[in-house]
Structure formats: C-alpha cells, structure tokens
Design a protein around this motif. Structure first.
Motif, short mmCIF file in Angstrom:
data_model
loop_
_atom_site.label_atom_id
_atom_site.label_comp_id
_atom_site.label_asym_id
_atom_site.label_seq_id
_atom_site.Cartn_x
_atom_site.Cartn_y
_atom_site.Cartn_z
N PHE A 1 83.32 82.72 16.24
CA PHE A 1 83.75 82.16 17.64
C PHE A 1 82.65 81.58 18.52
O PHE A 1 82.84 80.64 19.06
CB PHE A 1 84.14 83.58 18.71
CG PHE A 1 84.42 83.09 20.06
CD1 PHE A 1 85.76 82.77 20.31
CD2 PHE A 1 83.79 83.66 21.10
CE1 PHE A 1 86.15 82.58 21.44
CE2 PHE A 1 84.10 83.54 22.37
CZ PHE A 1 85.40 82.88 22.48
N PHE A 2 81.23 82.23 18.34
CA PHE A 2 80.19 81.38 19.01
C PHE A 2 79.63 80.10 18.35
O PHE A 2 79.04 79.53 18.93
CB PHE A 2 79.02 82.70 19.19
CG PHE A 2 79.46 83.43 20.15
CD1 PHE A 2 79.89 83.04 21.53
CD2 PHE A 2 79.59 85.00 19.60
CE1 PHE A 2 80.26 84.28 22.48
CE2 PHE A 2 79.92 85.79 20.81
CZ PHE A 2 80.08 85.34 22.04
N THR A 3 80.15 79.62 17.21
CA THR A 3 79.95 78.44 16.45
C THR A 3 80.81 77.49 16.57
O THR A 3 81.04 76.58 15.51
CB THR A 3 79.14 78.94 15.14
OG1 THR A 3 80.11 79.44 14.38
CG2 THR A 3 77.77 79.86 15.31
N ILE B 1 85.02 79.24 9.76
CA ILE B 1 86.21 79.13 8.98
C ILE B 1 85.91 78.28 7.54
O ILE B 1 86.19 78.51 6.61
CB ILE B 1 87.27 78.31 9.74
CG1 ILE B 1 87.67 79.41 10.66
CG2 ILE B 1 88.61 78.20 8.80
CD1 ILE B 1 88.57 79.17 11.79
N ILE B 2 85.00 77.33 7.71
CA ILE B 2 84.81 76.34 6.77
C ILE B 2 83.88 77.23 5.72
O ILE B 2 83.94 77.23 4.52
CB ILE B 2 83.96 75.20 7.11
CG1 ILE B 2 84.79 74.33 8.09
CG2 ILE B 2 83.30 74.26 6.13
CD1 ILE B 2 84.37 73.34 8.84
N ALA C 1 80.94 91.15 12.75
CA ALA C 1 79.79 90.11 13.05
C ALA C 1 80.40 88.60 12.68
O ALA C 1 80.15 87.72 13.45
CB ALA C 1 78.75 90.41 11.94
N TYR C 2 81.26 88.56 11.52
CA TYR C 2 81.73 87.34 11.00
C TYR C 2 82.71 86.68 12.14
O TYR C 2 82.68 85.45 12.60
CB TYR C 2 82.56 87.39 9.51
CG TYR C 2 83.54 86.12 9.47
CD1 TYR C 2 82.98 85.10 8.84
CD2 TYR C 2 84.78 86.08 9.52
CE1 TYR C 2 83.41 83.97 8.89
CE2 TYR C 2 85.45 84.76 9.54
CZ TYR C 2 84.75 83.84 9.00
OH TYR C 2 85.61 82.70 8.64
#
Length: 64
Positions: free
Chosen positions: A41-43, A48-49, A35-36
């Motif tokens: 990927f979609f945001t 990562i931040i 899910a992460y």
C-alpha cells in the motif's frame, strides 16, 4: 539440515509465497502477510510485481 526458501504447502492463502517466506524467516506467516499488505500500500502497489516475481521464482515445497 539447511533451510530452503520454498512455497508453503501447508500455510498458504493464495500461492504459498508469503507463508513460505514466514517459515523461512522464522516469523508467523500472518505477520508477514500484514507487513506485505502495508508495504504494498505504501509503495504505490509495487509489491504486486514483487509477489508475481516471487511466485514464479520460488519453487514448490516437495514435502507434501
């Protein structure tokens, strides 16, 4: 006994953040990791931040 959000010492891939989050929420850590990755990927990789912030804020598990 109250649950606490901590980095997992037993179920960790990189730093244990997502493993600890999965254990805290009661989900399989693999599902949390998938899910992460999808949300990151979609945001436009803003996850990562969030991961770096969680890595700095969440304490280590002391039950080693």
């Amino acid at each position: 006994m109250q649950k606490k959000l901590v980095k997992s010492s037993t179920n960790k891939t990189l730093t244990g953040v997502l493993g600890g989050l999965g254990e805290y929420l009661g989900f399989d850590p693999t599902i949390v990791r998938v899910a992460y990755v999808l949300l990151t990927f979609f945001t436009c990789f803003s996850g990562i931040i969030v991961y770096i912030i969680l890595c700095l804020v969440i304490p280590k598990d002391n039950n080693c």
